[in-house]
Enzyme design. Structure first.
Site, PDB file in Angstrom:
ATOM      1  N   CYS A 182      -8.396  -4.309  -5.742  1.00  0.00           N
ATOM      2  CA  CYS A 182      -6.996  -3.880  -5.615  1.00  0.00           C
ATOM      3  C   CYS A 182      -6.055  -5.076  -5.664  1.00  0.00           C
ATOM      4  CB  CYS A 182      -6.748  -3.167  -4.281  1.00  0.00           C
ATOM      5  SG  CYS A 182      -8.022  -2.047  -3.755  1.00  0.00           S
ATOM      6  N   ASP A 183      -6.370  -6.116  -4.946  1.00  0.00           N
ATOM      7  CA  ASP A 183      -5.383  -7.168  -4.688  1.00  0.00           C
ATOM      8  C   ASP A 183      -5.700  -8.528  -5.301  1.00  0.00           C
ATOM      9  OD1 ASP A 183      -3.911  -5.358  -3.154  1.00  0.00           O
ATOM     10  OD2 ASP A 183      -5.100  -5.769  -1.376  1.00  0.00           O
ATOM     11  N   CYS A 239      -9.793  -5.490  -0.140  1.00  0.00           N
ATOM     12  CA  CYS A 239     -10.158  -4.945  -1.447  1.00  0.00           C
ATOM     13  C   CYS A 239      -9.801  -5.923  -2.563  1.00  0.00           C
ATOM     14  CB  CYS A 239      -9.459  -3.608  -1.666  1.00  0.00           C
ATOM     15  SG  CYS A 239      -9.833  -2.870  -3.262  1.00  0.00           S
TER      16      CYS A 239
END
Ligand code: NDP
Length: 316
Positions: free
Chosen positions: A141-142, A138
């Site tokens: 997200c990261d 992701c």
């Protein structure tokens, strides 16, 4: 319980942000929700480290800790949270039947499906070992944690294109690793990738090994036409080879798209079966964020509340 059959007012399947948010709303509406946590309690956030894009956590939060907060909140409101997962359903008759763990049958007044989706992984040892340590599925997200670092993205579909483009705004160099000599992504997404100055595509290439002991320090790729191996200097490795919605057991009853995502009526969580609602990644292949999952979980609980109230009026 009657003859091994339990009657439940509002049954929630899944324990990611969608399921627990549905539970909070359903419990506060006195729907006496029963929630089964599913195969991966807490869902995909359990394999995420820092979460910095969920509103309400000004200092960020660890994925597992956030899911623990979700769980505690749902429990405090009175949700009956149970271990176990749905193994089959029968939505053919007037009663909504769900089998749990292959043995117990539940008849529910309303069912909220929030069974999520699971990222597909390559399945190689170094990917599993370094998951959460530079390996991610992701970018939204990261990606932020690898700002300014060279990165690799694997895949050739719209997700890989989108993740590469997203990361290209954070990183000076993206290596996009595509296993064939063409991408599956839509033309418009491909064009954007081709136009990006800092995305380099490695065609006909597969991941041989992700390098690094504690953190990702590189990736060795194999050209499947020339058999040549090349080491790329990257600090993050983003797997974008697709997701599988966890919806297999519903396929005989619910309308789904070709990839198995449940189709909900626009602007609502209603499925094609009365009393069955869907939220979260099981019905969303576009946004797939914790906050959008929570939002659609809320919608599912509100829709279930209205449905149950109308059903009660009709019955009296
Ligand atoms: P797709 O199934 O479309 O693409 C997966 C890609 O990963 C393919 O290029 C495939 O290669 C490659 N792949 C699969 N397995 C491996 C492997 N083991 N090693 C290397 N490469 C592999 O998945 P997506 O997640 O990209 O998209 C799913 C759906 O969601 C699509 O319908 C897409 O259009 C949609 N979507 C739409 C978006 C948007 O509209 N903004 C954003 C994201 C997704 P190969 O081509 O060789 O099979």
């Amino acid at each position: 319980m009657e003859n091994g059959i339990e009657r439940v007012n509002c049954l929630i399947l899944g324990s990611g942000p969608a399921g627990f948010t549905a539970a909070v709303y359903a419990a506060r509406a006195n729907l006496a929700p029963v929630l089964y946590e599913g195969i991966e309690p807490g869902g995909q956030l359990m394999i995420t480290t820092d979460v910095e894009n969920y509103p309400g956590y000004p200092d960020g939060v660890q994925g597992p800790m956030m899911m623990d907060d979700f769980r505690k909140q749902a429990a405090r409101m009175g949700t009956d949270i149970r271990a176990g997962f749905a193994t089959s359903v029968d939505f053919s008759g007037p009663e909504l039947k769900v089998e749990i763990d292959g043995k117990n049958t539940i008849i529910a007044g309303a069912v909220i499906i929030s069974t999520g989706a699971s990222a597909k992984w390559l399945g190689i040892e170094s990917e599993t070992r370094l998951n959460g340590h530079g390996v991610s599925a992701c970018a939204v997200c990261d990606g932020f944690f690898f700002k300014g670092q060279p990165l690799a993205v694997i895949g050739g579909g719209d997700t890989a294109a989108e993740e590469s483009l997203y990361l290209s705004k954070l990183s000076p160099k993206i290596h996009l690793i595509v296993r064939r000599d063409e991408m599956r992504a839509s033309k418009v997404m491909q064009d954007r990738v081709f136009k990006s100055k800092n995305i380099e595509i490695h065609w006909n290439s597969e991941t041989d090994e992700i390098l690094g002991e504690e953190m990702v320090e590189g990736v060795r790729i194999l050209n499947n036409k020339t058999n040549k191996k090349t080491v790329l200097d990257v600090k993050g490795f983003f797997v974008a080879i697709g997701h599988n919605p966890n919806t297999e057991i519903f396929k005989d009853y619910l309308d789904m798209d070709d990839a198995g995502y449940i189709i909900t009526k626009p602007g609502s969580s209603h499925t094609n079966v009365a009393g069955v609602f869907a939220g979260g990644d099981a019905q969303d292949k576009v946004y797939r964020q914790a906050v959008t999952a929570a939002g659609t979980g809320c919608m599912a609980a509100l829709d279930a509340d209205r449905y149950l109230a109308e059903k009660e009026l009709d019955e009296n």
